[in-house]
Scaffold this active site. Structure first.
Site, PDB file in Angstrom:
ATOM      1  N   GLY A  27       0.621  -1.270  -0.050  1.00  0.00           N
ATOM      2  CA  GLY A  27       0.162  -0.034   0.019  1.00  0.00           C
ATOM      3  C   GLY A  27       0.872   1.305  -0.025  1.00  0.00           C
ATOM      4  N   HIS A  33       4.652   1.522  -8.165  1.00  0.00           N
ATOM      5  CA  HIS A  33       3.737   0.461  -8.059  1.00  0.00           C
ATOM      6  C   HIS A  33       2.733   0.428  -9.330  1.00  0.00           C
ATOM      7  CE1 HIS A  33       4.268   1.010  -3.643  1.00  0.00           C
ATOM      8  NE2 HIS A  33       4.485  -0.137  -3.779  1.00  0.00           N
ATOM      9  N   LYS A 145      13.858  -2.563  -7.572  1.00  0.00           N
ATOM     10  CA  LYS A 145      14.496  -1.812  -6.290  1.00  0.00           C
ATOM     11  C   LYS A 145      14.710  -2.510  -5.146  1.00  0.00           C
ATOM     12  CE  LYS A 145      12.286   0.594  -3.012  1.00  0.00           C
ATOM     13  NZ  LYS A 145      12.863   0.315  -2.007  1.00  0.00           N
ATOM     14  N   ARG A 183       8.504   4.802   1.999  1.00  0.00           N
ATOM     15  CA  ARG A 183       9.299   5.384   3.064  1.00  0.00           C
ATOM     16  C   ARG A 183       9.922   6.657   2.902  1.00  0.00           C
ATOM     17  NH1 ARG A 183      10.289  -0.485   3.888  1.00  0.00           N
ATOM     18  NH2 ARG A 183       9.774  -0.930   6.068  1.00  0.00           N
TER      19      ARG A 183
END
Length: 276
Positions: A27, A33, A145, A183
């Site tokens: 999420g 994404h 990544k 993050r």
């Protein structure tokens, strides 16, 4: 778009669907994404995404409680991207009372992220096997990544003969090279200005490699030298390793995975480039 919260609902929705692409996520979606969703959409007639902040891959002093979450926003983005099914279970659905099984991949999980975050990859492997069993995708899409995670999942699928093709897509970056990550939102403006030094260090190794350098330690030193110019970046590891075994290479023969983990304040960032 159907939003499903239980395993039974997900399995029922999956029935009578043919070729299905899955994008597993935790999420707080970003363009990385969505690039995976776009690729799945281009390659599969139906696309599913999962949204699950998996508690078993977080260590006791990590950021599980503060990991960013915004399900309504994520659902809007996924619907706009053309996703057909979203599986968004609660932890109690995935790990009911009495759950006591772990999946462990040996060897490649004991170095780099595995050494820095004990137990992390057991949590990753366990939840990935559960998601693949529940959703039964034809293809599953992951981002480069998280390079070590990609190696682990490919090995997991191969070793356990899972009926899924694992697709690894390129890292998506900001204009200054910083790899997109949920993050990144933790970073203060001064930290955000420093963060691209990780990619700059990796790029320095890439330039040396392209110029003919094959000594692994010289390539590692090149990465460290760039990052060292930013004292706020505290390095966990710098690696130039075999892309499959993840063991450090004294000399690069053909390809190598150059990877870095470093901390900016309380935020831990990872990035990598394939050399060759």
């Amino acid at each position: 778009m159907q939003v499903l919260h239980t395993i039974a609902e997900m399995r029922a929705a999956r029935q009578n669907m043919g070729r299905l692409g899955l994008v597993p996520t935790m999420g707080y979606l970003h363009a990385g994404h969505l690039s995976l969703v776009a690729r799945a959409r281009a390659e599969c007639p139906a696309v599913a995404a999962s949204i699950f902040v998996n508690p078993t891959q977080f260590g006791p002093n990590e950021d599980l409680s503060r990991y960013p979450r915004d399900l309504p926003r994520d659902l809007e983005l996924l619907e706009a991207a053309g996703v057909d099914l979203v599986f968004a279970p609660e932890p109690s659905e995935m790990y009911p009372p009495g759950f006591d099984t772990q999946v462990r991949v040996g060897g490649i999980t004991e170095v780099l992220e595995g050494a820095a975050r004990p137990g992390h990859f057991s949590g990753v492997a366990t939840v990935v096997v559960k998601l693949l069993n529940i959703i039964q995708p034809t293809l599953a899409y992951f981002g480069q990544k998280d390079a070590q995670q990609c190696v682990v999942i490919r090995k997991l699928a191969r070793d356990l003969d899972l009926p899924v093709d694992v697709v690894i897509a390129p890292t998506v970056r900001e204009a200054d090279g910083l790899a997109l990550s949920s993050r990144n939102r933790y970073l203060t403006p001064p930290q955000r200005a420093v963060a691209p030094a990780i990619f700059q260090g990796l790029s320095a190794a890439q330039r040396l490699f392209d110029a003919g350098e094959r000594d692994g330690e010289i390539l590692r030193q090149a990465i460290r030298a760039v990052i060292a110019a930013q004292p706020d970046l505290k390095v966990d590891y710098v690696s130039v390793a075999d892309p499959e075994t993840l063991r450090a290479l004294p000399t690069v023969q053909q390809q190598a995975l150059a990877s870095v983990a470093a901390r900016l304040g309380a935020t831990r960032l990872i990035d990598n480039l394939i050399l060759g």
